[in-house]
Structures are given as structure tokens and as C-alpha cells.
Design a protein around this motif. Structure first.
Motif, mmCIF file in Angstrom:
data_model
loop_
_atom_site.group_PDB
_atom_site.id
_atom_site.type_symbol
_atom_site.label_atom_id
_atom_site.label_comp_id
_atom_site.label_asym_id
_atom_site.label_seq_id
_atom_site.Cartn_x
_atom_site.Cartn_y
_atom_site.Cartn_z
ATOM 1 N N PHE A 81 0.827 -1.197 0.000
ATOM 2 C CA PHE A 81 0.000 0.000 0.000
ATOM 3 C C PHE A 81 0.870 1.260 0.000
ATOM 4 C CE2 PHE A 81 -2.516 3.095 2.666
ATOM 5 C CZ PHE A 81 -3.395 3.464 1.663
ATOM 6 N N THR A 82 1.950 1.238 0.765
ATOM 7 C CA THR A 82 2.864 2.378 0.824
ATOM 8 C C THR A 82 3.487 2.650 -0.538
ATOM 9 O OG1 THR A 82 3.375 1.929 3.152
ATOM 10 C CG2 THR A 82 4.932 3.297 1.938
ATOM 11 N N ARG A 83 3.859 1.579 -1.265
ATOM 12 C CA ARG A 83 4.461 1.779 -2.588
ATOM 13 C C ARG A 83 3.463 2.396 -3.565
ATOM 14 N NH1 ARG A 83 7.460 -2.589 -0.813
ATOM 15 N NH2 ARG A 83 5.881 -4.139 -1.333
ATOM 16 N N VAL A 84 2.208 1.989 -3.494
ATOM 17 C CA VAL A 84 1.194 2.609 -4.357
ATOM 18 C C VAL A 84 1.057 4.092 -3.998
ATOM 19 C CG1 VAL A 84 -1.254 2.657 -4.960
ATOM 20 C CG2 VAL A 84 -0.069 0.465 -4.723
ATOM 21 N N MET A 85 1.059 4.405 -2.712
ATOM 22 C CA MET A 85 0.902 5.794 -2.277
ATOM 23 C C MET A 85 2.107 6.661 -2.609
ATOM 24 S SD MET A 85 -2.096 6.170 -1.005
ATOM 25 C CE MET A 85 -2.578 4.993 -2.260
ATOM 26 N N SER A 86 3.239 6.048 -2.952
ATOM 27 C CA SER A 86 4.441 6.822 -3.281
ATOM 28 C C SER A 86 4.399 7.396 -4.688
ATOM 29 C CB SER A 86 5.692 5.948 -3.120
ATOM 30 O OG SER A 86 5.729 4.938 -4.121
ATOM 31 N N ALA A 87 3.394 7.037 -5.483
ATOM 32 C CA ALA A 87 3.276 7.561 -6.848
ATOM 33 C C ALA A 87 3.161 9.087 -6.816
ATOM 34 C CB ALA A 87 2.069 6.946 -7.542
ATOM 35 N N ARG A 88 3.736 9.735 -7.809
ATOM 36 C CA ARG A 88 3.740 11.201 -7.841
ATOM 37 C C ARG A 88 2.541 11.775 -8.578
ATOM 38 N NH1 ARG A 88 7.990 13.786 -5.923
ATOM 39 N NH2 ARG A 88 9.865 12.585 -5.413
ATOM 40 N N HIS A 89 1.908 10.996 -9.409
ATOM 41 C CA HIS A 89 0.790 11.525 -10.177
ATOM 42 C C HIS A 89 -0.476 10.702 -9.910
ATOM 43 C CE1 HIS A 89 4.408 13.019 -12.448
ATOM 44 N NE2 HIS A 89 3.733 14.126 -12.254
ATOM 45 N N TYR A 90 -0.742 9.718 -10.739
ATOM 46 C CA TYR A 90 -1.967 8.935 -10.566
ATOM 47 C C TYR A 90 -1.760 7.826 -9.541
ATOM 48 C CZ TYR A 90 -6.012 6.052 -11.645
ATOM 49 O OH TYR A 90 -7.170 5.323 -11.551
ATOM 50 N N GLY A 100 6.281 -5.837 -6.837
ATOM 51 C CA GLY A 100 6.067 -6.783 -5.751
ATOM 52 C C GLY A 100 4.630 -7.201 -5.572
ATOM 53 N N LEU A 101 3.696 -6.530 -6.252
ATOM 54 C CA LEU A 101 2.285 -6.892 -6.126
ATOM 55 C C LEU A 101 1.994 -8.208 -6.840
ATOM 56 C CD1 LEU A 101 0.182 -3.637 -6.669
ATOM 57 C CD2 LEU A 101 0.240 -5.064 -4.625
ATOM 58 N N PRO A 102 1.040 -8.993 -6.343
ATOM 59 C CA PRO A 102 0.641 -10.225 -7.044
ATOM 60 C C PRO A 102 0.176 -9.913 -8.469
ATOM 61 C CG PRO A 102 -0.295 -10.170 -4.838
ATOM 62 C CD PRO A 102 0.313 -8.826 -5.068
ATOM 63 N N GLY A 103 0.458 -10.808 -9.381
ATOM 64 C CA GLY A 103 0.061 -10.604 -10.770
ATOM 65 C C GLY A 103 -1.432 -10.682 -10.988
ATOM 66 N N ASP A 104 -2.128 -11.454 -10.165
ATOM 67 C CA ASP A 104 -3.577 -11.569 -10.270
ATOM 68 C C ASP A 104 -4.208 -10.302 -9.699
ATOM 69 O OD1 ASP A 104 -6.296 -12.082 -9.848
ATOM 70 O OD2 ASP A 104 -5.964 -14.221 -9.491
ATOM 71 N N PRO A 105 -4.917 -9.498 -10.524
ATOM 72 C CA PRO A 105 -5.463 -8.227 -10.030
ATOM 73 C C PRO A 105 -6.450 -8.398 -8.880
ATOM 74 C CG PRO A 105 -6.325 -8.745 -12.213
ATOM 75 C CD PRO A 105 -5.213 -9.708 -11.949
ATOM 76 N N ALA A 106 -7.192 -9.502 -8.831
ATOM 77 C CA ALA A 106 -8.130 -9.724 -7.728
ATOM 78 C C ALA A 106 -7.372 -9.936 -6.416
ATOM 79 C CB ALA A 106 -9.029 -10.918 -8.019
ATOM 80 N N VAL A 107 -6.280 -10.688 -6.492
ATOM 81 C CA VAL A 107 -5.459 -10.911 -5.297
ATOM 82 C C VAL A 107 -4.797 -9.606 -4.867
ATOM 83 C CG1 VAL A 107 -3.511 -12.183 -4.340
ATOM 84 C CG2 VAL A 107 -5.088 -13.320 -5.916
ATOM 85 N N ALA A 108 -4.282 -8.844 -5.843
ATOM 86 C CA ALA A 108 -3.654 -7.561 -5.535
ATOM 87 C C ALA A 108 -4.660 -6.608 -4.904
ATOM 88 C CB ALA A 108 -3.070 -6.955 -6.806
ATOM 89 N N ARG A 109 -5.870 -6.590 -5.438
ATOM 90 C CA ARG A 109 -6.942 -5.737 -4.897
ATOM 91 C C ARG A 109 -7.209 -6.053 -3.437
ATOM 92 N NH1 ARG A 109 -12.281 -7.946 -7.016
ATOM 93 N NH2 ARG A 109 -11.658 -9.486 -5.450
#
Length: 314
Positions: free
Chosen positions: A59-68, A112-121
Motif C-alpha cells: 500500500f505504501t508503494r502505491v501511495m508513493s506515486a507522484r501523479h496517478y 512486488g504486487l501479485p500478478g492476479d489483479p483480484a489478489v492484488a486488490r
């Protein structure tokens, strides 16, 4: 710039919402240095001490994005009463193809996120729930009072002068030109709002940013900094017990707080009362000669009279 065109059917469908999960995202961005208001330092010290022990690395890595960052992690609220639990449930119902599409736009290392989008979600939803519970929820009653006060003030403006009055000071990068809401940002586009209208979402962690949700299937929304955030973490001065015994706790608190002129909305935000309650007490104290009023633009501000000062000193 991004342009939101207010069509005939959308212009009358402007409403407000409160988003616990958008506050969680804003809190994380503040911790990561992506946002920041000096007034948040008391919260920041406490949250920064907790962060290393929280299992929220993805979650922290997603939040580190600078734009979207993604829209599915903060589904637009249905109104001011939306809960974090309801939003988390909606995240976990997001179709995997929507998750994959949004994560592909995030400008951060998500290898590092799982490749399966449902699992990543589901993984991100679990980690966001931890961030909400540990970093934001303990302070939510205080934060929510500020958000409600902002909505009450802008709702009053909406009734008095329409959407133009609501938007006139909402953010330096937002302006209304005829029937087009212009937002200065890196994204470019022109979106015609439909019968869903526009959702306005104040945020205590939003400063200095302004955010826009236009991606389908989400409700079009504008996220903006709530008014008076500089006072969020300051505690109001406690009124003397003897004065509270004479005037009542609420009137005594208002009289003590008015060291400088303030509006009904500002006082409600500082003290955690509803605006109607504050207005009723201010009117009574003005009638008794303890307060007077001054007008600043469209805003009425209250101040103590000499009698009010004398009573407080005594």
C-alpha cells in the motif's frame, strides 16, 4: 488543464461527501512527503513512530506515486455519512479488469504486487484497512468535525448563490468559467458531466493538492482542502469553571475563544459544535451585549464587546 463541463442536467446535481479512505490515502502521502501542511506536525510525529511496525508495504508503494494513484482504492462516498467499512467493501467488489487498468497507470514500482489483479486488490484493501485503523481512525471524530463544518458552510453558499459561490475560493487552481469548471493540473481533457452531477469532497490532508475523479465507472468528483485545517490539531482554550457556571459551558467556550473576530463556521470547527448550535448561542450573547458583529465580504464575524471582555476578566 482539465475541464469539467456543467451540463443542464448536471449543474443542479452538486452534492457533498466525506471519504474516510481518501483521508487515509492523504495521510499516507503526508507521511511520505508527497503532501504536507505545517499544522499536521503533531499527528505526523505520532504516525511516523507507528509506521515502521505496520505491515503495509505494498500500500505504501502505491501511495508513493507522484501523479496517478488509482481511484478504486478510494471509491467516491455516497454522502457525508459514508463509513470506511462501506468503502472497503466496495474496494473488494471492484472488478479485476478495473483494478488492472488503474494499477497500470500508477507511476510507482509495483513489481512486488501479485500478478492476479483480484489478489492484488484484496491485499491492498487489507493493508489500507490497517492504515485506516492505526493512523486515521483514532483521530476521526476531530477530523470529521472539520469536514462537516466545511460542508455546512459551502451548503449555505450553494443555497445563497449557487455553484459559483461554492467554488469561488475552493482552491487556487480551480475556477468556474461560464459553465466550465477549469482545474489546472497535468492531466488534460474535457469531460461533460452527466446526470450524476459533481461530488465535492473536502479533505483535511488534501492541502496543497486538488484531485479530480473522472474515470468510469466512478462518480465524477472534486477533492479539495477543507477550510481551517491550520486549527485541526490545536485544542481550544478551556473556559473558567466559574464563567461556565454562570453562562453554561457552550457560551463560556465561545466567549473565551473569541480573542479575535470569527465566523459561526470557524467557531463550530474549533469547538466541535454544530453550526446551528453555535449560531443560537452567539445570537443570545449578542442580544445580551456580550458580542458584536462585523462583516467581511459575505461573512459575518463575531467579536467580544467591552462588556464581554469585562465579564471574561472577572
Amino acid at each position: 488543464m482539465l475541464e469539467l463541463v456543467l451540463t443542464a442536467e448536471s449543474a443542479h446535481r452538486v452534492r457533498f461527501g466525506i471519504s474516510p479512505l481518501d483521508e487515509t490515502m492523504g495521510a499516507m502521502q503526508t507521511l511520505l512527503g508527497r503532501r504536507g501542511h505545517p499544522s499536521h506536525l503533531p499527528w505526523l510525529r505520532e504516525a511516523a513512530a507507528k509506521l515502521p511496525d505496520l505491515p503495509i508495504g505494498d500500500f505504501t508503494r502505491v501511495m508513493s506515486a507522484r501523479h496517478y494513484i488509482t481511484d478504486f482504492l478510494s471509491p467516491p462516498p455516497t454522502g457525508p455519512e459514508t463509513t470506511a467499512a462501506a468503502q472497503l467493501a466496495e474496494i473488494r467488489r471492484t472488478p479485476p479488469d478495473q483494478v488492472a487498468r488503474e494499477l497500470s497507470k500508477v507511476d510507482a514500482d509495483l513489481s512486488g504486487l501479485p500478478g492476479d489483479p483480484a489478489v492484488a486488490r484484496d491485499l491492498l484493501a487489507d493493508q489500507m484497512e490497517i492504515a485506516w485503523t492505526e493512523l486515521v481512525e483514532p483521530h476521526w471524530p476531530r477530523m470529521r468535525r472539520f469536514l462537516v463544518a466545511d460542508i455546512e458552510e459551502r451548503s449555505r453558499r450553494l443555497a445563497a448563490g449557487g455553484i459559483a459561490l461554492v467554488l469561488e475560493d475552493i482552491h487556487p487552481r480551480v475556477r468556474l468559467v461560464d459553465d466550465v469548471l477549469v482545474i489546472e493540473m497535468t492531466e488534460r481533457g474535457r469531460v461533460h458531466l452527466d446526470r450524476r452531477g459533481l461530488l465535492l469532497i473536502p479533505g483535511v490532508f488534501a492541502w496543497p493538492s486538488v484531485g479530480v475523479i473522472t474515470m468510469e465507472p466512478w462518480q465524477p468528483a472534486l477533492l479539495y482542502p477543507a477550510r481551517g485545517v491550520a486549527e485541526l490539531w490545536s485544542d481550544p482554550e478551556r473556559p473558567p469553571d466559574a464563567l461556565a457556571g454562570v453562562l453554561g459551558r457552550t457560551k463560556a467556550a465561545l466567549l473565551t475563544t473569541l480573542n479575535e473576530p470569527a465566523s459561526t463556521t470557524e467557531l463550530a470547527r474549533r469547538l466541535g459544535f454544530s453550526a446551528p448550535t453555535v449560531s443560537q448561542h452567539l445570537t443570545a450573547m449578542r442580544a445580551a451585549g456580550l458580542l458584536d458583529t462585523r462583516r467581511r465580504g459575505r461573512e459575518v464575524r463575531y467579536l467580544r464587546t467591552e462588556l464581554g471582555d469585562a465579564l471574561l476578566r472577572a
